[in-house]
Design a protein around this motif. Structure first.
Motif, PDB file in Angstrom:
ATOM      1  N   ILE A 192       0.840  -1.203   0.000  1.00  0.00           N
ATOM      2  CA  ILE A 192       0.000   0.000   0.000  1.00  0.00           C
ATOM      3  C   ILE A 192       0.871   1.246   0.000  1.00  0.00           C
ATOM      4  N   HIS A 193       1.890   1.281   0.854  1.00  0.00           N
ATOM      5  CA  HIS A 193       2.773   2.442   0.934  1.00  0.00           C
ATOM      6  C   HIS A 193       3.582   2.628  -0.351  1.00  0.00           C
ATOM      7  N   ARG A 194       3.799   1.564  -1.098  1.00  0.00           N
ATOM      8  CA  ARG A 194       4.473   1.682  -2.394  1.00  0.00           C
ATOM      9  C   ARG A 194       3.517   2.092  -3.513  1.00  0.00           C
ATOM     10  N   GLY A 195       2.252   2.259  -3.162  1.00  0.00           N
ATOM     11  CA  GLY A 195       1.269   2.696  -4.156  1.00  0.00           C
ATOM     12  C   GLY A 195       0.829   1.614  -5.106  1.00  0.00           C
ATOM     13  N   LEU A 196       0.898   0.346  -4.671  1.00  0.00           N
ATOM     14  CA  LEU A 196       0.611  -0.777  -5.559  1.00  0.00           C
ATOM     15  C   LEU A 196      -0.687  -1.501  -5.219  1.00  0.00           C
ATOM     16  N   ARG A 218      -4.543  -1.426  -2.792  1.00  0.00           N
ATOM     17  CA  ARG A 218      -5.500  -0.676  -1.992  1.00  0.00           C
ATOM     18  C   ARG A 218      -6.275  -1.649  -1.109  1.00  0.00           C
ATOM     19  N   LEU A 250      -3.657  -2.453  -7.554  1.00  0.00           N
ATOM     20  CA  LEU A 250      -4.165  -1.404  -8.436  1.00  0.00           C
ATOM     21  C   LEU A 250      -3.919  -1.773  -9.898  1.00  0.00           C
ATOM     22  N   ALA A 268      -0.331  -2.263 -11.603  1.00  0.00           N
ATOM     23  CA  ALA A 268       0.703  -2.199 -10.569  1.00  0.00           C
ATOM     24  C   ALA A 268       1.735  -3.308 -10.771  1.00  0.00           C
TER      25      ALA A 268
END
Length: 331
Positions: free
Chosen positions: A305-309, A311, A325, A328
């Motif tokens: 999640i912190h890597r933006g991959l 949710r 995501l 991702a």
């Protein structure tokens, strides 16, 4: 006790778990000793300490107790030893404060935040009932800590006997884990931060459900590799002393990155925390390991999640579902 370096003695202390031992270290300190880690609060540990104090340590006093971190197998006997010898406890601040906080939970009912956290992970009602029954057991494994301590911070130097030791701080397995490096002896006391055969548990807990300890752990492993040379003899908290610090750190980092990649691929479909255990752990998760497995699984998910991959989305029952995501990929 075995001599592993000039003025450094190794004692293996029993633990009542599947991981059935912890390594403790006694450092010669003038006319006495500095101890590094203490074992868990049990009658067997106390009896073993009585034998050690009268035998291998030759009846010489304990001048200080240093604890690498706040887990009971490391800090459990610290209060017993510091009171017996009227000596100070040395720790990092976050480890001392966190230990005091967890001990304060002894006797409390399980908090609603904890039930909500584990319910969101997909625990059954029976799992939650066991959590409620076991909550607050931490304090039973730890003698009351002294009401003051000597703070250690990253890069502090400590003179112990004829040698200087440097504080090297790691994070992730615990909040502010202390390692001790002696350049002259070429020795690193690594605690649980770097182990030779197993990987340290890195978990998220109900007190900070959005935490990202796995990123902290990976970053601190890289920092330790940069700060400590490869030719040291590593004295770990579990298993045997070993050589090859940098290669072992590389194995630990690479292993977790592979787990993250495997997890990300599996999250093409929504999954709960309890659905990803088989992707992360070789052995089936039992009642006894459920809480630890959940914490580690959430740590991996939060890292993604912190890597933006990835949710997370709760359903109507408050259970969290995790999904990658669109598009991702891990770099």
């Amino acid at each position: 006790m075995l001599d592993v370096a000039p003025g450094v003695k190794w004692q293996r202390m029993p633990l009542p778990f599947a991981l059935n031992h912890i390594n403790l270290w006694a450092l010669e300190d003038g006319d006495g000793w500095t101890l590094v880690d203490t074992g868990m609060k049990t009658p067997q540990t106390a009896a073993t300490w009585e034998t050690i104090l009268a035998g291998p340590l030759a009846g010489r006093p304990i001048k200080r107790v240093i604890c690498t971190h706040m887990h009971p197998d490391h800090v459990g006997m610290a209060g017993w030893l510091t009171r017996r010898f009227n000596c100070p406890l040395w720790m990092t601040r976050l480890e001392y404060v966190t230990c005091r906080m967890l001990v304060a939970d002894t006797g409390r009912e399980a908090p609603a935040d904890g039930l909500r956290f584990y319910g969101a992970a997909g625990w059954s009602s029976a799992d939650l009932e066991r959590y409620k029954a076991r909550f607050g057991e931490f304090g039973n494994m730890v003698y009351t800590l002294p009401d003051s301590f000597h703070r250690l911070s990253d890069r502090d130097e400590i003179v112990i006997g004829q040698h200087r030791w440097q504080a090297v701080i790691g994070r992730g397995h615990s909040p502010e884990h202390l390692c001790l490096y002696c350049p002259e002896l070429r020795v690193l006391i690594s605690g649980d931060q770097v182990l030779p055969k197993i990987t340290s548990n890195v978990s998220v807990f109900p007190t900070e459900p959005a935490a990202d300890p796995l990123s902290d752990w990976l970053a601190s492993l890289s920092a330790i590799r940069a700060a400590v040379p490869d030719d040291v003899c590593v004295l770990p908290a579990h298993n045997e002393p070993f050589q090859g610090l940098h290669a072992r750190i590389g194995q630990l980092i690479d292993g977790h990155e592979r787990s993250l990649q495997r997890l990300l691929q599996a999250l093409s479909e929504p999954r709960r925390v309890t659905d990803v255990f088989s992707l992360l752990f070789r052995r089936p998760v039992s009642e006894g390991t459920l809480q630890m497995a959940t914490g580690e699984a959430v740590a991996h998910l939060n890292c993604l999640i912190h890597r933006g991959l990835v949710r997370s989305q709760p359903d109507g029952d408050g259970v969290s579902w995790y999904q990658a995501l669109s598009g991702a990929t891990q770099d």
